[in-house]
Each structure stands twice: as C-alpha cells, then as structure tokens.
Design a protein around this motif. Structure first.
Motif, short mmCIF file in Angstrom:
data_model
loop_
_atom_site.label_atom_id
_atom_site.label_comp_id
_atom_site.label_asym_id
_atom_site.label_seq_id
_atom_site.Cartn_x
_atom_site.Cartn_y
_atom_site.Cartn_z
N LEU A 131 19.49 -32.18 -36.03
CA LEU A 131 19.64 -31.25 -34.90
C LEU A 131 20.75 -30.24 -35.18
O LEU A 131 21.73 -30.56 -35.87
CB LEU A 131 19.95 -32.02 -33.62
CG LEU A 131 18.85 -32.94 -33.10
CD1 LEU A 131 19.36 -33.75 -31.92
CD2 LEU A 131 17.62 -32.14 -32.69
N PRO A 132 20.64 -29.05 -34.62
CA PRO A 132 21.70 -28.04 -34.79
C PRO A 132 22.93 -28.41 -33.98
O PRO A 132 22.86 -29.16 -33.01
CB PRO A 132 21.05 -26.77 -34.25
CG PRO A 132 20.08 -27.26 -33.22
CD PRO A 132 19.54 -28.55 -33.78
N SER A 133 24.06 -27.86 -34.39
CA SER A 133 25.29 -28.02 -33.62
C SER A 133 25.27 -27.10 -32.41
O SER A 133 24.42 -26.20 -32.32
CB SER A 133 26.51 -27.68 -34.50
OG SER A 133 26.46 -26.30 -34.84
N LYS A 134 26.21 -27.29 -31.51
CA LYS A 134 26.32 -26.40 -30.35
C LYS A 134 26.58 -24.97 -30.82
O LYS A 134 26.04 -24.00 -30.26
CB LYS A 134 27.45 -26.85 -29.43
CG LYS A 134 27.59 -25.98 -28.17
CD LYS A 134 28.72 -26.44 -27.30
CE LYS A 134 28.78 -25.63 -26.00
NZ LYS A 134 28.96 -24.18 -26.23
N GLU A 135 27.39 -24.82 -31.89
CA GLU A 135 27.71 -23.49 -32.41
C GLU A 135 26.46 -22.80 -32.94
O GLU A 135 26.28 -21.59 -32.74
CB GLU A 135 28.78 -23.60 -33.50
CG GLU A 135 30.16 -24.00 -33.02
CD GLU A 135 30.25 -25.43 -32.53
OE1 GLU A 135 31.07 -25.70 -31.63
OE2 GLU A 135 29.48 -26.29 -33.04
N GLU A 136 25.59 -23.54 -33.61
CA GLU A 136 24.34 -22.96 -34.12
C GLU A 136 23.47 -22.46 -32.97
O GLU A 136 22.88 -21.38 -33.04
CB GLU A 136 23.58 -23.99 -34.94
CG GLU A 136 24.13 -24.25 -36.32
CD GLU A 136 23.30 -25.29 -37.05
OE1 GLU A 136 22.20 -24.95 -37.54
OE2 GLU A 136 23.74 -26.46 -37.10
N LEU A 137 23.37 -23.28 -31.93
CA LEU A 137 22.56 -22.89 -30.77
C LEU A 137 23.15 -21.66 -30.08
O LEU A 137 22.42 -20.77 -29.66
CB LEU A 137 22.47 -24.04 -29.77
CG LEU A 137 21.36 -25.06 -30.00
CD1 LEU A 137 21.37 -26.10 -28.89
CD2 LEU A 137 20.00 -24.38 -30.07
N ASP A 138 24.47 -21.61 -29.97
CA ASP A 138 25.11 -20.45 -29.36
C ASP A 138 24.82 -19.19 -30.17
O ASP A 138 24.57 -18.12 -29.61
CB ASP A 138 26.63 -20.66 -29.26
CG ASP A 138 27.00 -21.63 -28.15
OD1 ASP A 138 26.14 -21.89 -27.29
OD2 ASP A 138 28.14 -22.13 -28.15
N ASP A 139 24.84 -19.32 -31.50
CA ASP A 139 24.49 -18.19 -32.35
C ASP A 139 23.09 -17.68 -32.03
O ASP A 139 22.86 -16.47 -31.90
CB ASP A 139 24.52 -18.61 -33.84
CG ASP A 139 25.89 -18.41 -34.45
OD1 ASP A 139 26.78 -17.90 -33.76
OD2 ASP A 139 26.07 -18.76 -35.63
N TYR A 140 22.15 -18.61 -31.93
CA TYR A 140 20.76 -18.21 -31.66
C TYR A 140 20.63 -17.61 -30.27
O TYR A 140 19.92 -16.62 -30.07
CB TYR A 140 19.82 -19.40 -31.82
CG TYR A 140 18.37 -18.98 -31.72
CD1 TYR A 140 17.73 -18.41 -32.82
CD2 TYR A 140 17.68 -19.09 -30.53
CE1 TYR A 140 16.42 -17.97 -32.73
CE2 TYR A 140 16.37 -18.64 -30.43
CZ TYR A 140 15.74 -18.09 -31.53
OH TYR A 140 14.46 -17.65 -31.43
N LEU A 141 21.34 -18.19 -29.30
CA LEU A 141 21.31 -17.69 -27.93
C LEU A 141 21.76 -16.24 -27.87
O LEU A 141 21.16 -15.41 -27.18
CB LEU A 141 22.21 -18.57 -27.04
CG LEU A 141 22.47 -18.11 -25.61
CD1 LEU A 141 21.18 -18.16 -24.80
CD2 LEU A 141 23.54 -18.98 -24.96
N TYR A 142 22.81 -15.92 -28.61
CA TYR A 142 23.39 -14.58 -28.53
C TYR A 142 22.75 -13.57 -29.49
O TYR A 142 22.63 -12.39 -29.16
CB TYR A 142 24.90 -14.63 -28.77
CG TYR A 142 25.66 -15.12 -27.57
CD1 TYR A 142 26.13 -14.23 -26.61
CD2 TYR A 142 25.88 -16.48 -27.36
CE1 TYR A 142 26.80 -14.68 -25.48
CE2 TYR A 142 26.55 -16.94 -26.24
CZ TYR A 142 27.01 -16.03 -25.30
OH TYR A 142 27.67 -16.48 -24.18
N TYR A 143 22.36 -14.04 -30.68
CA TYR A 143 21.95 -13.08 -31.70
C TYR A 143 20.52 -13.27 -32.22
O TYR A 143 19.98 -12.37 -32.86
CB TYR A 143 22.92 -13.15 -32.89
CG TYR A 143 24.36 -12.96 -32.49
CD1 TYR A 143 24.83 -11.70 -32.12
CD2 TYR A 143 25.23 -14.05 -32.42
CE1 TYR A 143 26.15 -11.53 -31.72
CE2 TYR A 143 26.55 -13.88 -32.03
CZ TYR A 143 27.01 -12.63 -31.68
OH TYR A 143 28.29 -12.46 -31.27
#
Length: 391
Positions: free
Chosen positions: A235-247
């Motif tokens: 699974l991705p980290s929270k930081e990876e998901l935040d990256d996808y959410l924003y960019y």
C-alpha cells in the motif's frame, strides 16, 4: 459521427481575439455555437438535446442542463484543499483574470468544471462572473463544506487504486482512508463512495471489491486476483496519496519531478499539457506499457537523439520507482533491495560485453553498496556495524 468539441480551446480563442463578453455572459459564449454544434456538444457531455427545438430553445436547454449550480457543485465536490483555497481567494478578488504560479494553474486545470472557468495562457486563470457567483454560493453551503474533504480524499484513493491495483478490497480502501479519517468504518467509506459523482472504480457488493473498468469490461477479475495472490499487497504511504490527491502523480518522487521539468522546458505551446502527460505516464508505467510505446507517446518532446539520450534514463527511473499493477503495488527498486537484504541475489544477463562493462566499474558499485559474486550475480556488499563496508 459527431464532431468533438474542446470547450476550453474555444474559450481561449475568444480571449485571444479580444472578445471579453464571454466573461460577463456564459450564455453569450454558447450562442456562438450553431444549433447542430450545440446538440452534438450536449451528446458529448452526456445529456443529449433533441433536434426538434429551435436554436434559441436549444441554447436555453443547454444552459439549464449544463451551466447550472448543480453541475458546478458536482465538479467541485471532490476538489482538494489547495484547489479549494485557490478558488476561494479567486472568487473574492474583484478581477477576471488571475495570475497564478504554474503548479497552482496545473492543479486547477485538472478540475472537472469545463466551461465555467479555464486557463487562458501559461499564467492566467479566467472565471466568468456567473461562475464566480455560483462558486461563492456553493462554498457557503454547510453540507458542501462538510462533505468535500471526505469525498475529495476518497475520490483520490479510488482513482489511485484504479491505476495501481485494478482490483482492491474494501478493507484496504478503508485502511487508506483512515490515514486522514482514523475512525472511519468500512460502511462509512462505502456510503461516501456511493456519493462520488463519477468514481473511477465500480464496487462489487458480493466480493466486497472495487474493480477497474477494464476488469469488468474484459471479464478478467479472476485473472487479476490470481496475479495479485503472487504478492502481498503493498500500500502507498500517506505522503504518496497526498501527492496523488494534489498533483495526480508521485510529485515527491524525484524521477517524476525530473520528467515534469523536462517536459515543461521542452513544451512548445501549452504549459498545462506536461502535467497531463506526466499523469498519463504514471498510469502507463503502472501497467508496464512497452518502453517503445512510451517513447512514441512523447514524440512531440523528443526532437533529436540528444533529447532521446536525456529522456530514456528519466523514463527508466520512473519505471523502477513506481508501483506496478502486476506485482500488486510493489516497486521494482524496493523489491530488488528486499531480495538482496534477505541474502538473495540478482543474476546478470549472459552477455560478456555487459559483464565486462559492469566489472570495469566495480569501485562505483562498491560505493553504492553492491558487489558481483563469482556466479555473476549482484549481491549486497558485506557490512559490519562499525566500519561500514568490509573490503
């Protein structure tokens, strides 16, 4: 076959011609289409208007069906926090054109709000007066305020899983959602999913799995599940998901930043296009699209051999540091390091020239923590706890 219309391109053309009346009246803009074009555009947008109406009636119906508060709310209900803050600032400025930095422009360019506002050039965001009023009203709505952060995060998770997994269980989606909303139950996640305007994945009630469109279309559910059973899900980290959410791609991954800058520097016209191309690469890499096909997709940027020489290592770096669908979300570089750390080895190709080249750079390999054993396999170089690498 109906002609395909790009609303934003037409809007930009009006601005370039100096016709700013579209800013005051969205209806004025849509009256620039003839009756046949508007009917075709309505079909393209999913709510076809019948041909029996006169031009004025078609315009009126079009405005009621597409350029209304309900449609705009649907487009804004899943925007991320940064896009929300940007729009909130924009609609409270008493100007029409807004100069923004490139990253913020690219973020707003990804919004599903075609026709309400658009990117006029490489630095200007334009919103009509009608849309400004609607956005202000929507943003004041308490239900919208409560729901948007939740749907925004879940929508990003579903879209991410669509690219990286193809099939993923509700329990894993719940785990990812709990990064931001720790107390959320599986049922709460499912209830929110059913409120998403256009989720990227469908949900199978019986299997309790989310499925990508291609899985249902090609009827390959069993094949994907069997493929995933070869690897425990990563699974991705929270930081990876935040990256996808924003960019929309792994922004914190240096490989993807290198790619974005390469495309921006070599972009001919539209500076918003590179971020779409990076997002497309992220999807293609996850699905392990053949390398030659990836190069073909970027023909507009690669104009000579020197450009190709710079581009290939960037693509390879993206490939080796991305999560892959076939391996259930695992990253090739991580898999390789985990194998080596567990005492395993990676056999080198049976190619004397390649082996010679690698062995001629043995010192550099040692500096990186690797070695080549007597069986022509890459292994981790021996370490001890005090002296680092052992010679």
């Amino acid at each position: 076959m109906d002609q395909k219309f790009d609303i934003e391109e037409r809007l930009k053309a009006f601005i370039e011609m100096g016709d700013y009346e579209i800013i005051d009246s969205t209806e004025y803009f849509y009256r620039s289409y003839n009756k046949t074009e508007l009917i075709a555009l309505s079909r393209q947008l999913g709510k076809p208007i019948k041909t029996k109406y006169k031009k004025a009636e078609v315009v009126d119906l079009f405005m009621k069906q597409f350029m209304n508060e309900e449609t705009l709310t649907k487009g804004l209900i899943t925007i991320n926090d940064r896009a929300y803050e940007l729009l909130d600032d924009i609609v409270h400025d008493d100007v029409t054109g807004h100069l923004l930095n490139l990253i913020d422009l690219l973020m707003l360019d990804r919004l599903e709000t075609k026709g309400f506002f658009f990117i006029a050039d490489s630095e200007t965001f334009v919103i009509s007066k009608e849309a400004t009023k609607m956005v202000k009203k929507i943003f004041k709505n308490k239900d919208y305020q409560a729901l948007r952060p939740k749907l925004s995060y879940l929508n990003a998770i579903i879209s991410y899983c669509d690219i990286v997994y193809g099939v993923i269980n509700l329990n894993y989606v719940q785990l990812l959602y709990q990064y931001k909303f720790p107390k959320a139950t599986a049922q709460e996640v499912l209830d929110l999913y059913h409120q998403l305007p256009d989720p990227a994945m469908t949900y199978d009630e019986e299997k309790k799995d989310f499925l990508s469109d291609f899985v249902t279309r090609e009827n390959v559910y069993d094949d994907v599940v069997k493929l995933h059973q070869q690897n425990i899900i990563s699974l991705p980290s929270k930081e990876e998901l935040d990256d996808y959410l924003y960019y929309g791609f792994p922004y914190s991954n240096q490989a993807y930043l290198h790619l974005l800058f390469f495309l921006i520097i070599n972009s001919i016209d539209d500076l918003t296009q590179p971020i779409h191309d990076v997002h497309e690469l992220f999807k293609a890499v996850s699905f392990e699209v053949p390398f030659q096909d990836l190069l073909t997709y970027y023909d507009d940027y690669i104009i000579d051999d020197d450009m190709l020489e710079m581009f290939v290592p960037i693509i390879m770096e993206c490939f080796n540091t991305s999560r892959h669908f076939k391996s259930n979300g695992h990253i090739p570089d991580e898999d390789m390091m985990n194998l080596l750390k567990s005492g395993g080895s990676i056999p080198l190709p049976d190619d004397e020239h390649l082996l010679g080249e690698l062995k001629s750079h043995l010192d550099e390999l040692h500096d990186m923590g690797f070695d080549i054993n007597d069986y022509n396999e890459v292994v981790l170089k021996d370490r001890d706890d005090t002296d680092g690498f052992v010679s």
